[in-house]
Each structure stands twice: as structure tokens, then as C-alpha cells.
Design a protein around this motif. Structure first.
Motif, PDB file in Angstrom:
ATOM      1  N   PHE A 101       0.606  -1.281  -0.050  1.00  0.00           N
ATOM      2  CA  PHE A 101       0.001   0.060  -0.203  1.00  0.00           C
ATOM      3  C   PHE A 101       0.862   1.450   0.063  1.00  0.00           C
ATOM      4  O   PHE A 101       0.399   2.239  -0.651  1.00  0.00           O
ATOM      5  N   SER A 102       2.050   1.353   0.941  1.00  0.00           N
ATOM      6  CA  SER A 102       2.839   2.295   0.709  1.00  0.00           C
ATOM      7  C   SER A 102       3.374   2.950  -0.751  1.00  0.00           C
ATOM      8  O   SER A 102       3.760   4.050  -1.012  1.00  0.00           O
ATOM      9  N   VAL A 103       3.075   1.897  -1.716  1.00  0.00           N
ATOM     10  CA  VAL A 103       3.555   2.578  -2.935  1.00  0.00           C
ATOM     11  C   VAL A 103       2.558   3.514  -3.663  1.00  0.00           C
ATOM     12  O   VAL A 103       2.719   4.205  -4.481  1.00  0.00           O
ATOM     13  N   THR A 104       1.396   3.649  -2.806  1.00  0.00           N
ATOM     14  CA  THR A 104       0.538   4.856  -3.196  1.00  0.00           C
ATOM     15  C   THR A 104       1.153   6.051  -2.701  1.00  0.00           C
ATOM     16  O   THR A 104       1.106   7.196  -3.216  1.00  0.00           O
ATOM     17  N   SER A 105       2.136   6.205  -1.544  1.00  0.00           N
ATOM     18  CA  SER A 105       2.687   7.164  -1.319  1.00  0.00           C
ATOM     19  C   SER A 105       3.721   7.566  -2.338  1.00  0.00           C
ATOM     20  O   SER A 105       4.028   8.697  -2.515  1.00  0.00           O
ATOM     21  N   LEU A 106       4.439   6.404  -2.880  1.00  0.00           N
ATOM     22  CA  LEU A 106       5.281   6.438  -4.011  1.00  0.00           C
ATOM     23  C   LEU A 106       4.746   7.077  -5.163  1.00  0.00           C
ATOM     24  O   LEU A 106       5.159   7.677  -5.942  1.00  0.00           O
ATOM     25  N   ALA A 107       3.579   6.538  -5.498  1.00  0.00           N
ATOM     26  CA  ALA A 107       2.685   7.008  -6.363  1.00  0.00           C
ATOM     27  C   ALA A 107       2.400   8.552  -6.513  1.00  0.00           C
ATOM     28  O   ALA A 107       2.435   8.910  -7.483  1.00  0.00           O
ATOM     29  N   GLY A 108       1.976   8.931  -5.278  1.00  0.00           N
ATOM     30  CA  GLY A 108       2.005  10.422  -5.293  1.00  0.00           C
ATOM     31  C   GLY A 108       3.219  11.165  -5.403  1.00  0.00           C
ATOM     32  O   GLY A 108       3.163  12.090  -6.071  1.00  0.00           O
ATOM     33  N   ALA A 109       4.460  10.644  -5.084  1.00  0.00           N
ATOM     34  CA  ALA A 109       5.652  11.210  -5.347  1.00  0.00           C
ATOM     35  C   ALA A 109       6.049  11.102  -6.810  1.00  0.00           C
ATOM     36  O   ALA A 109       6.323  11.825  -7.429  1.00  0.00           O
ATOM     37  N   PHE A 110       5.863   9.714  -7.219  1.00  0.00           N
ATOM     38  CA  PHE A 110       6.215   9.320  -8.592  1.00  0.00           C
ATOM     39  C   PHE A 110       5.451  10.121  -9.560  1.00  0.00           C
ATOM     40  O   PHE A 110       5.770  10.520 -10.552  1.00  0.00           O
ATOM     41  N   SER A 111       4.020  10.094  -9.292  1.00  0.00           N
ATOM     42  CA  SER A 111       3.259  10.928 -10.397  1.00  0.00           C
ATOM     43  C   SER A 111       3.839  12.304 -10.571  1.00  0.00           C
ATOM     44  O   SER A 111       3.590  12.801 -11.765  1.00  0.00           O
ATOM     45  N   GLY A 112       4.173  13.031  -9.488  1.00  0.00           N
ATOM     46  CA  GLY A 112       4.420  14.287  -9.530  1.00  0.00           C
ATOM     47  C   GLY A 112       5.906  14.504 -10.420  1.00  0.00           C
ATOM     48  O   GLY A 112       6.114  15.149 -11.327  1.00  0.00           O
ATOM     49  N   LEU A 113       6.778  13.608 -10.241  1.00  0.00           N
ATOM     50  CA  LEU A 113       8.022  13.437 -11.023  1.00  0.00           C
ATOM     51  C   LEU A 113       7.508  12.901 -12.646  1.00  0.00           C
ATOM     52  O   LEU A 113       8.166  13.546 -13.363  1.00  0.00           O
ATOM     53  N   LEU A 114       6.928  12.014 -12.460  1.00  0.00           N
ATOM     54  CA  LEU A 114       6.613  11.523 -14.040  1.00  0.00           C
ATOM     55  C   LEU A 114       5.910  12.537 -14.958  1.00  0.00           C
ATOM     56  O   LEU A 114       6.175  13.163 -16.060  1.00  0.00           O
ATOM     57  N   ALA A 115       4.853  13.204 -14.001  1.00  0.00           N
ATOM     58  CA  ALA A 115       4.146  14.477 -14.960  1.00  0.00           C
ATOM     59  C   ALA A 115       4.996  15.475 -15.186  1.00  0.00           C
ATOM     60  O   ALA A 115       5.041  16.213 -16.200  1.00  0.00           O
ATOM     61  N   TYR A 116       6.097  15.804 -14.469  1.00  0.00           N
ATOM     62  CA  TYR A 116       6.941  16.796 -14.594  1.00  0.00           C
ATOM     63  C   TYR A 116       7.797  16.534 -15.764  1.00  0.00           C
ATOM     64  O   TYR A 116       8.069  17.479 -16.740  1.00  0.00           O
ATOM     65  N   GLY A 117       8.389  15.213 -15.873  1.00  0.00           N
ATOM     66  CA  GLY A 117       9.041  14.753 -17.318  1.00  0.00           C
ATOM     67  C   GLY A 117       8.063  14.898 -18.460  1.00  0.00           C
ATOM     68  O   GLY A 117       8.598  15.227 -19.509  1.00  0.00           O
ATOM     69  N   ILE A 118       6.811  14.237 -18.303  1.00  0.00           N
ATOM     70  CA  ILE A 118       6.143  14.146 -19.298  1.00  0.00           C
ATOM     71  C   ILE A 118       5.535  15.289 -20.146  1.00  0.00           C
ATOM     72  O   ILE A 118       5.543  15.600 -21.104  1.00  0.00           O
ATOM     73  N   ARG A 119       5.544  16.432 -19.316  1.00  0.00           N
ATOM     74  CA  ARG A 119       5.133  17.673 -19.718  1.00  0.00           C
ATOM     75  C   ARG A 119       6.305  18.252 -20.666  1.00  0.00           C
ATOM     76  O   ARG A 119       5.778  18.969 -21.546  1.00  0.00           O
ATOM     77  N   ASN A 120       7.198  17.772 -20.728  1.00  0.00           N
ATOM     78  CA  ASN A 120       8.193  17.932 -21.541  1.00  0.00           C
ATOM     79  C   ASN A 120       7.830  17.678 -22.968  1.00  0.00           C
ATOM     80  O   ASN A 120       8.415  18.124 -24.155  1.00  0.00           O
ATOM     81  N   LEU A 121       6.909  16.626 -23.252  1.00  0.00           N
ATOM     82  CA  LEU A 121       6.757  16.218 -24.431  1.00  0.00           C
ATOM     83  C   LEU A 121       5.414  17.129 -24.861  1.00  0.00           C
ATOM     84  O   LEU A 121       5.070  16.864 -25.909  1.00  0.00           O
ATOM     85  N   ASP A 122       4.967  18.294 -24.233  1.00  0.00           N
ATOM     86  CA  ASP A 122       3.805  18.930 -24.535  1.00  0.00           C
ATOM     87  C   ASP A 122       4.090  19.447 -26.198  1.00  0.00           C
ATOM     88  O   ASP A 122       5.116  19.979 -26.268  1.00  0.00           O
ATOM     89  N   GLY A 123       3.014  19.248 -26.875  1.00  0.00           N
ATOM     90  CA  GLY A 123       3.245  19.470 -28.322  1.00  0.00           C
ATOM     91  C   GLY A 123       3.772  18.459 -29.338  1.00  0.00           C
ATOM     92  O   GLY A 123       3.719  18.743 -30.456  1.00  0.00           O
ATOM     93  N   LYS A 124       4.454  17.426 -28.679  1.00  0.00           N
ATOM     94  CA  LYS A 124       4.975  16.634 -29.633  1.00  0.00           C
ATOM     95  C   LYS A 124       4.052  15.692 -30.474  1.00  0.00           C
ATOM     96  O   LYS A 124       3.011  15.012 -29.753  1.00  0.00           O
ATOM     97  N   HIS A 125       4.245  15.432 -31.798  1.00  0.00           N
ATOM     98  CA  HIS A 125       3.366  14.874 -32.636  1.00  0.00           C
ATOM     99  C   HIS A 125       1.954  15.476 -32.413  1.00  0.00           C
ATOM    100  O   HIS A 125       0.837  14.866 -32.663  1.00  0.00           O
ATOM    101  N   GLY A 126       1.696  16.607 -32.060  1.00  0.00           N
ATOM    102  CA  GLY A 126       0.492  17.247 -31.932  1.00  0.00           C
ATOM    103  C   GLY A 126      -0.314  16.945 -30.722  1.00  0.00           C
ATOM    104  O   GLY A 126      -1.495  17.129 -30.774  1.00  0.00           O
ATOM    105  N   ILE A 127       0.479  16.494 -29.848  1.00  0.00           N
ATOM    106  CA  ILE A 127      -0.355  15.883 -28.559  1.00  0.00           C
ATOM    107  C   ILE A 127      -0.022  16.629 -27.383  1.00  0.00           C
ATOM    108  O   ILE A 127       1.138  17.193 -27.134  1.00  0.00           O
ATOM    109  N   ALA A 128      -1.057  17.147 -26.574  1.00  0.00           N
ATOM    110  CA  ALA A 128      -0.937  18.070 -25.505  1.00  0.00           C
ATOM    111  C   ALA A 128      -0.205  17.353 -24.300  1.00  0.00           C
ATOM    112  O   ALA A 128      -0.292  16.037 -24.219  1.00  0.00           O
ATOM    113  N   GLY A 129       0.331  17.931 -23.527  1.00  0.00           N
ATOM    114  CA  GLY A 129       1.147  17.147 -22.158  1.00  0.00           C
ATOM    115  C   GLY A 129       0.214  16.402 -21.449  1.00  0.00           C
ATOM    116  O   GLY A 129       0.579  15.478 -20.886  1.00  0.00           O
ATOM    117  N   TRP A 130      -0.977  16.999 -21.305  1.00  0.00           N
ATOM    118  CA  TRP A 130      -1.912  16.200 -20.219  1.00  0.00           C
ATOM    119  C   TRP A 130      -2.153  15.069 -20.992  1.00  0.00           C
ATOM    120  O   TRP A 130      -2.538  13.865 -20.290  1.00  0.00           O
TER     121      TRP A 130
END
Length: 510
Positions: free
Chosen positions: A182-211
Motif C-alpha cells: 500500500f505504501s507504493v500509493t505514497s510513492l505513486a503520489g511522489a512518482f506521479s509528480g515526478l513523472l508528470a514533470y518529465g512528461i510535460r516536456n513532451l507537450d506539443g510533440k506529434h500534436g499531442i498536449a502534455g496532459w
């Protein structure tokens, strides 16, 4: 009671039985007549730990990530692109939990027939596909459809994993493993922020928005992982191939001696599905219904924080990218605290005291948040809120699973617990309606934290009274019917398995 009775060890009169039946008074340790080799048991346990926990931990991390990443997508422009209001965003969150709740009990009842090795990986594959599809929606209504099916396909996972753990581990060895998962939910909260931070850099690639990239990348990985594990999830301790015959027999006998899991090495009682056993979790298990309240309160806090922490932190005035990073430290601290608290809960065989401490930690966090308008204080309060609510979940869920036997009764009780948790998830989606500080949600969650602490104390008292009643009942049965370990006797192996937690020898975990 005479001392000779409290230490009496009685052989089963069933000559074909390979299980050592031990007649001990609740509160005493079972001591098998043929002692289990601790080295063999330790080796088997470590093998299962290193094999099973990483797989199911990743399952739940992906589940939580794929369900809550909509909060990160919101910061990345989801609501702007789809022209969604705050109310519509709450509806999109709510519609996830409705089918999620409806699927929990049916999937838990089916898991024994189909096998966890089949049901769990297939669920992961299917919801990964749905998560990916969220990245292709172009309208609010398309998002609603995806969220509905995401909830339906994820609904059986958490209760299914909990049921699986209760089958594989002794009652007082389960919380540490549950916390690891279950504690991976804590990591998920942390990892989600890190992953979203990295994925946002793909914003606009191939015409696809960051979200959109957030949903696509995370969904594809989930489906791929589910497919990779399709042939690796074990169905039960009796069928684990990587244990030797001696390790398997020792491990299953140890489970049976501890009133744990569904281990049946002697074949004296084979449980068949019964609707009366399902109903008994509602009608003849007051502790299951009593635990409904703290699980509901905790679910409201957990899911509210999961979905709105990025928005709360964003109100501090930082850039969207830095906001994603600031969501990481509170969840990382929660991960460490959950593991440490679970270790001590298992060591001292107590769940309720730690659950109460966690609830009071949340009280402090919400009180700080409401008592100050200082941004740094509010950010610090998030640590206490997340640590308290997330660390309480393994206590409460394990507490529920520990105190219900046999299988179908336990499967139903676990599903009831998660119905309560996810009902809290529905409520949470409608609390955060006064941005940017969400004071209304904080006041309600403060009351829920107090409520969780109070109900946990009440349950502790209830279990103390029930265990005392069981001790008196054992004395009466010994005096009237003797040891009762023979075939058809009140303390036979088959009768213990049939009655489960209703048997007078069964001691409730406080």
C-alpha cells in the motif's frame, strides 16, 4: 482456569491429519506438537516476499497512479483543453468510483474460482488500455466514458490483493507486507509528480498536449506490465512452484496453525461457496460494520489528497512544473512512516492503537492548515495530513482481514471495507469546491480525523470484551465436552475451518 488447562496440547484424533491441532486459550501462542523448522519457514517466507510483494506492489502503484493522475493532468491543462468547470471535474472523479464500488464484492467472490493468477493481471491489462484511451479524448463526455470503465476495471484490484495477502501470510505478519504494497500509493503520489514533470516536456510533440501524454505514457506502461505478469502471479501457497515440497508443507502448516489464510493440508474441510456465508459478514460480524466508519473517514482523506494535492500546492504560487515537484516529499515521508509503523504493529500484534495515532496525526495536520494562512505552514500541514491518512490505511485494512474467517466470509468483509473506503472517495470529490485554500474540505476532514480516532478506540474496547467472552466459552466447553479435538468435536480441525472467527478458540486481533 487451572494451569494444566491453559497449557494443554491435544493431538487430533483424526489419524490421517497432517496438521498439528493445538488447543490453546485465546491470547496464548500455538505450539505445534511437531515443531515447525524455523529455518525452513524463514526461507520459504523470504522467497514468497521477494517474489510476490514486488508484483502486487507494482499492480497497486499503477492502479493508484492511473486513477489519480487526472490531478496532474488538470495542472497540465486538461480542464482548459476540454473546457471543463470545477463541477464537471468533480463529476469526472465521482463517476470513477461508482463502478469501482460495484465491482469490489463480485470480483472478490470470483477470485477463488478463477484464481488470483488470472483475475489480477487481466484487470491490469484492461484498465491500462482504458487509461491510454483517456489521452485520445477530445470532449468532456468522452472523458466521462473512460473514467467509468477505468473504475469498473480497477474495482476488484485492491480488495483482491488484500484477499490474496490474507491467504499467503499469517495474521500478524500481514500488515508489514500490506504496508509494503500500500505504501507504493505514497510513492505513486511522489512518482506521479515526478513523472508528470518529465512528461510535460513532451507537450506539443506529434500534436499531442502534455496532459494527453500523461495518460498515454502511463497507460501503455500499465498494459505492458499486466501482460508481462500474466503467467507469474501464484494462485495460492499450495501451488507455488518455486518452493520445495518441504518448504511448501511447512509454510502451509504454519498458516493453518495461526488461523491464517485458506491453508488446508489435512483435507478435513473444503469450503464451498455459500450465500449464507456472504450474508454473515453483514449480519453476524459486528466488527466488520464497525470498521466501516474509520475506513470511510480514511478513504475520504486519502482520495481527496490524491486528487487535489497538486491543486493545493499550486495555490502556494509556484510554477506548474515546480508544483509537481513539491508534491513529492510529503508522500515520500509517508512511505517511510507506513513501513515503520507496520513493523511495530505486527511485532506487538496490535492494529487499533497505531490507527488511532495516525488519526490524531491527521487531526494535527488539518488543525495547522485551518489555523494559519502562512503558505509554508500550510505546506508543512500537508505532511501530517498525508502521513496520518496514508499510514492508517494498512492498519485498518489488515485489522479487518485479520478478524474474519473463513474464505468467503473474509472475502466479503474485505470488499465491504473497500466499499467504505471508496464511498469516502466519492465524498472527497465534492469537498474541494472552494479553491485555492479548500477550507471547507479541511474542516470536514478534521472532523473525520477525530471520528476515525474515536471509532478505533471503540473497536479496541469491543475486541477486548469479545476475547474475554471467548475465553469463558472455551472454559465452559472444556468442562462440558472435553478437548473436543476428535472428528466432529467442537475443537476439531474441520470445525475450526468451518466456523473461522466464530469459533471460541479464535482470538480477535486488537
Amino acid at each position: 482456569m487451572p494451569a494444566s488447562l491453559s497449557s494443554e496440547k491435544v493431538h487430533s484424533s483424526n489419524k490421517e491429519s497432517s496438521i498439528d491441532v493445538v488447543a490453546t486459550i485465546p491470547g496464548e501462542e500455538n505450539a505445534p506438537i511437531h515443531p515447525i523448522d524455523p529455518k525452513v519457514l524463514r526461507k520459504a517466507t523470504l522467497k514468497i516476499d521477494f517474489y510476490l510483494i514486488p508484483i502486487i506492489g507494482m499492480f497497486y502503484l499503477l492502479s493508484f497512479l492511473d486513477r489519480s493522475n487526472i490531478g496532474n493532468a488538470r495542472i497540465a491543462g486538461l480542464t482548459t483543453s476540454l473546457h471543463m468547470s470545477t463541477k464537471q471535474f468533480s463529476i469526472a472523479l465521482t463517476i470513477t468510483y461508482v463502478p469501482y464500488i460495484l465491482m469490489e464484492l463480485p470480483m472478490n467472490l470470483l477470485m477463488k474460482r478463477l484464481g488470483a493468477n488470472v483475475t489480477l493481471p487481466i484487470m491490469v491489462i484492461l484498465w491500462g488500455v482504458v487509461c491510454t484511451c483517456q489521452g485520445a479524448v477530445h470532449s468532456y463526455h468522452g472523458l466521462l466514458v473512460c473514467r467509468f470503465f477505468l473504475g469498473a476495471l480497477e474495482g476488484g484490484l485492491f480488495p483482491g490483493i488484500t484477499l490474496l495477502l490474507s491467504n499467503f501470510y499469517k495474521r500478524h505478519a500481514m500488515q508489514l507486507r500490506f504496508a509494503m504494497m500500500f505504501s507504493v500509493t505514497s510513492l505513486a503520489g511522489a512518482f506521479s509528480g515526478l513523472l508528470a514533470y518529465g512528461i510535460r516536456n513532451l507537450d506539443g510533440k506529434h500534436g499531442i498536449a502534455g496532459w494527453q501524454w500523461i495518460f498515454i505514457v502511463e497507460g501503455v506502461f500499465t498494459a505492458a506490465f499486466g501482460l508481462a505478469t500474466l503467467f507469474f502471479v501464484p494462485a495460492s501457497p499450495q501451488t507455488i512452484k518455486f518452493l520445495s515440497a518441504e518448504e511448501r508443507e511447512t509454510y502451509c502448516r504454519d498458516l493453518a496453525d495461526d488461523w491464517s489464510g485458506d491453508a488446508d493440508t489435512d483435507g478435513t474441510y473444503q469450503e464451498t461457496f455459500s450465500w449464507s456465508e456472504v450474508a454473515s459478514a453483514f449480519t453476524d460480524a459486528p466488527h466488520v460494520l464497525m470498521l466501516f466508519l474509520p475506513l470511510f473517514f480514511d478513504g475520504t482523506m486519502i482520495y481527496g489528497l490524491a486528487n487535489f494535492t497538486p491543486t493545493i500546492v499550486n495555490a502556494l504560487g509556484h510554477s506548474p512544473n515546480f508544483t509537481q515537484l513539491l508534491t513529492v516529499p510529503p508522500y515520500a515521508c509517508s512511505f517511510v512512516f507506513s513501513i515503520i509503523s507496520a513493523y511495530f504493529c505486527d511485532k506487538y500484534k496490535n492494529r487499533g492503537v497505531m490507527a488511532t495515532v495516525c488519526a490524531l496525526t491527521s487531526v494535527a495536520g488539518y488543525a495547522m492548515f485551518l489555523g494559519s494562512d502562512n503558505k509554508n505552514v500550510n505546506y508543512g500541514a500537508l505532511y501530517l495530513q498525508i502521513i496520518g491518512s496514508y499510514a492508517a490505511a494498512p492498519c485498518l485494512s489488515t485489522w479487518n482481514a485479520n478478524n474474519v474467517q473463513p474464505h468467503y466470509r473474509r472475502a466479503t468483509a474485505i470488499a465491504i471495507g473497500f466499499i467504505a473506503t471508496n464511498a469516502g472517495g466519492i465524498v472527497s470529490t465534492w469537498l474541494f469546491t472552494d479553491p485555492p485554500h479548500f477550507k471547507k474540505a479541511a474542516r470536514i476532514n478534521l472532523a473525520f480525523s477525530f471520528g476515525m480516532a474515536a471509532t478505533c478506540v471503540g473497536i479496541l474496547v469491543y475486541f477486548k470484551v469479545r476475547n474475554a467472552e471467548k475465553q469463558r466459552e472455551v472454559q465452559r466447553l472444556l468442562q462440558m465436552h472435553g478437548d473436543g479435538t476428535g472428528v466432529g468435536g467442537w475443537d476439531s480441525s474441520a470445525e475450526r475451518k468451518r466456523l473461522g472467527d466464530r469459533h471460541p478458540r479464535f482470538e480477535f486481533t486488537s
